[in-house]
Enzyme design. Structure first.
Site, mmCIF file in Angstrom:
data_model
loop_
_atom_site.group_PDB
_atom_site.id
_atom_site.type_symbol
_atom_site.label_atom_id
_atom_site.label_comp_id
_atom_site.label_asym_id
_atom_site.label_seq_id
_atom_site.Cartn_x
_atom_site.Cartn_y
_atom_site.Cartn_z
ATOM 1 N N ASP A 30 0.854 -1.189 0.000
ATOM 2 C CA ASP A 30 0.000 0.000 0.000
ATOM 3 C C ASP A 30 0.891 1.241 0.000
ATOM 4 O O ASP A 30 1.897 1.293 0.691
ATOM 5 C CB ASP A 30 -0.905 -0.022 1.239
ATOM 6 C CG ASP A 30 -2.062 0.939 1.123
ATOM 7 O OD1 ASP A 30 -3.214 0.475 1.046
ATOM 8 O OD2 ASP A 30 -1.822 2.173 1.117
ATOM 9 N N ASN A 87 -12.718 -3.606 2.761
ATOM 10 C CA ASN A 87 -13.700 -2.524 2.840
ATOM 11 C C ASN A 87 -14.629 -2.654 1.643
ATOM 12 O O ASN A 87 -14.169 -2.793 0.502
ATOM 13 C CB ASN A 87 -12.989 -1.171 2.827
ATOM 14 C CG ASN A 87 -12.128 -0.971 4.058
ATOM 15 O OD1 ASN A 87 -12.519 -1.355 5.158
ATOM 16 N ND2 ASN A 87 -10.959 -0.378 3.881
ATOM 17 N N VAL A 96 -11.040 2.670 -3.501
ATOM 18 C CA VAL A 96 -10.640 2.107 -4.802
ATOM 19 C C VAL A 96 -11.589 0.966 -5.121
ATOM 20 O O VAL A 96 -11.647 -0.037 -4.389
ATOM 21 C CB VAL A 96 -9.181 1.604 -4.785
ATOM 22 C CG1 VAL A 96 -8.834 0.975 -6.134
ATOM 23 C CG2 VAL A 96 -8.214 2.753 -4.481
ATOM 24 N N HIS A 100 -10.145 -5.574 -3.100
ATOM 25 C CA HIS A 100 -8.796 -5.817 -2.585
ATOM 26 C C HIS A 100 -8.854 -6.208 -1.122
ATOM 27 O O HIS A 100 -9.709 -5.751 -0.365
ATOM 28 C CB HIS A 100 -7.903 -4.582 -2.770
ATOM 29 C CG HIS A 100 -8.498 -3.314 -2.247
ATOM 30 N ND1 HIS A 100 -9.450 -2.603 -2.948
ATOM 31 C CD2 HIS A 100 -8.285 -2.631 -1.095
ATOM 32 C CE1 HIS A 100 -9.795 -1.533 -2.247
ATOM 33 N NE2 HIS A 100 -9.111 -1.531 -1.107
ATOM 34 N N HIS A 102 -6.784 -5.956 2.321
ATOM 35 C CA HIS A 102 -5.673 -5.338 3.042
ATOM 36 C C HIS A 102 -5.096 -6.404 3.974
ATOM 37 O O HIS A 102 -5.834 -7.036 4.740
ATOM 38 C CB HIS A 102 -6.161 -4.191 3.931
ATOM 39 C CG HIS A 102 -6.721 -3.013 3.203
ATOM 40 N ND1 HIS A 102 -6.018 -1.853 2.999
ATOM 41 C CD2 HIS A 102 -7.933 -2.810 2.646
ATOM 42 C CE1 HIS A 102 -6.764 -0.981 2.363
ATOM 43 N NE2 HIS A 102 -7.939 -1.527 2.135
HETATM 44 P P1 5GP Z 1 -9.813 1.128 0.425
HETATM 45 O O1 5GP Z 1 -10.049 2.341 1.276
HETATM 46 O O2 5GP Z 1 -10.456 1.272 -0.940
HETATM 47 O O3 5GP Z 1 -10.159 -0.156 1.114
HETATM 48 O O4 5GP Z 1 -8.255 1.064 0.239
HETATM 49 C C1 5GP Z 1 -7.579 1.569 -0.866
HETATM 50 C C2 5GP Z 1 -6.114 1.515 -0.536
HETATM 51 O O5 5GP Z 1 -5.382 1.672 -1.722
HETATM 52 C C3 5GP Z 1 -5.653 2.628 0.419
HETATM 53 O O6 5GP Z 1 -5.066 2.026 1.583
HETATM 54 C C4 5GP Z 1 -4.652 3.424 -0.402
HETATM 55 O O7 5GP Z 1 -3.558 3.884 0.368
HETATM 56 C C5 5GP Z 1 -4.232 2.428 -1.468
HETATM 57 N N1 5GP Z 1 -3.872 3.032 -2.732
HETATM 58 C C6 5GP Z 1 -4.615 3.925 -3.452
HETATM 59 N N2 5GP Z 1 -3.994 4.250 -4.584
HETATM 60 C C7 5GP Z 1 -2.828 3.544 -4.604
HETATM 61 C C8 5GP Z 1 -1.746 3.474 -5.535
HETATM 62 O O8 5GP Z 1 -1.723 4.120 -6.572
HETATM 63 N N3 5GP Z 1 -0.728 2.636 -5.217
HETATM 64 C C9 5GP Z 1 -0.708 1.900 -4.056
HETATM 65 N N4 5GP Z 1 0.356 1.114 -3.853
HETATM 66 N N5 5GP Z 1 -1.716 1.935 -3.155
HETATM 67 C C10 5GP Z 1 -2.754 2.765 -3.427
#
Ligand code: 5GP
Ligand code: ZN
Length: 114
Positions: A30, A87, A96, A100, A102
């Site tokens: 991340d 999430n 996003v 995915h 985490h």
């Molecule tokens: P969500 O809130 O959708 O469950 O988590 C999305 C995660 O994707 C976040 O922890 C954020 O830091 C990570 N993230 C978003 N854009 C990018 C990216 O371009 N590269 C990487 N490595 N992580 C990303």
């Protein structure tokens, strides 16, 4: 033109520190880690969220969990313990919309419920 950052990471169009790849799943660090180890596991297939999984994704869903276990071993947090979070939807904090997992570990965590 792709509009999904995780699809771009999978295809190499966007940079990421990839730690695992097979024909169905990719894992990368991340970019804004919330724990000493914070890896995201994504399916190669674009699926918006957990809520969009269909019966034909049953094997893929199980595979993603086994990849999470593999990553935990690879990152040396298999014994100390780790948390897997998916999430799902905006109210749950999903930002996003490419499903995915985490994987968080490497330090003590507070209980997340409530
Ligand atoms: P969500 O809130 O959708 O469950 O988590 C999305 C995660 O994707 C976040 O922890 C954020 O830091 C990570 N993230 C978003 N854009 C990018 C990216 O371009 N590269 C990487 N490595 N992580 C990303
Ligand atoms: Zn995608």
């Amino acid at each position: 033109m792709s509009t999904c950052i995780f699809c771009d990471i999978i295809t190499g169009k966007a940079p990421a520190k990839i730690v695992y790849r097979d024909e169905r799943a990719v894992a990368f660090y991340d970019r804004a880690p919330r724990a000493p180890v914070h890896v995201l596991v994504v399916p190669v297939e674009h699926i918006n969220s957990l809520h969009d999984l269909k019966p034909e994704h049953e094997s893929l869903a199980g595979h993603l969990l086994l990849v999470a276990q593999h990553i935990a071993e690879q990152e040396n947090i298999g014994n100390s313990g780790y948390r897997v979070i998916i999430n799902t939807g905006r109210a749950a904090g999903q930002v996003v919309f490419h499903v995915h997992l985490h994987i968080l570990g490497g330090g003590p965590m507070k209980h997340p419920m409530g």
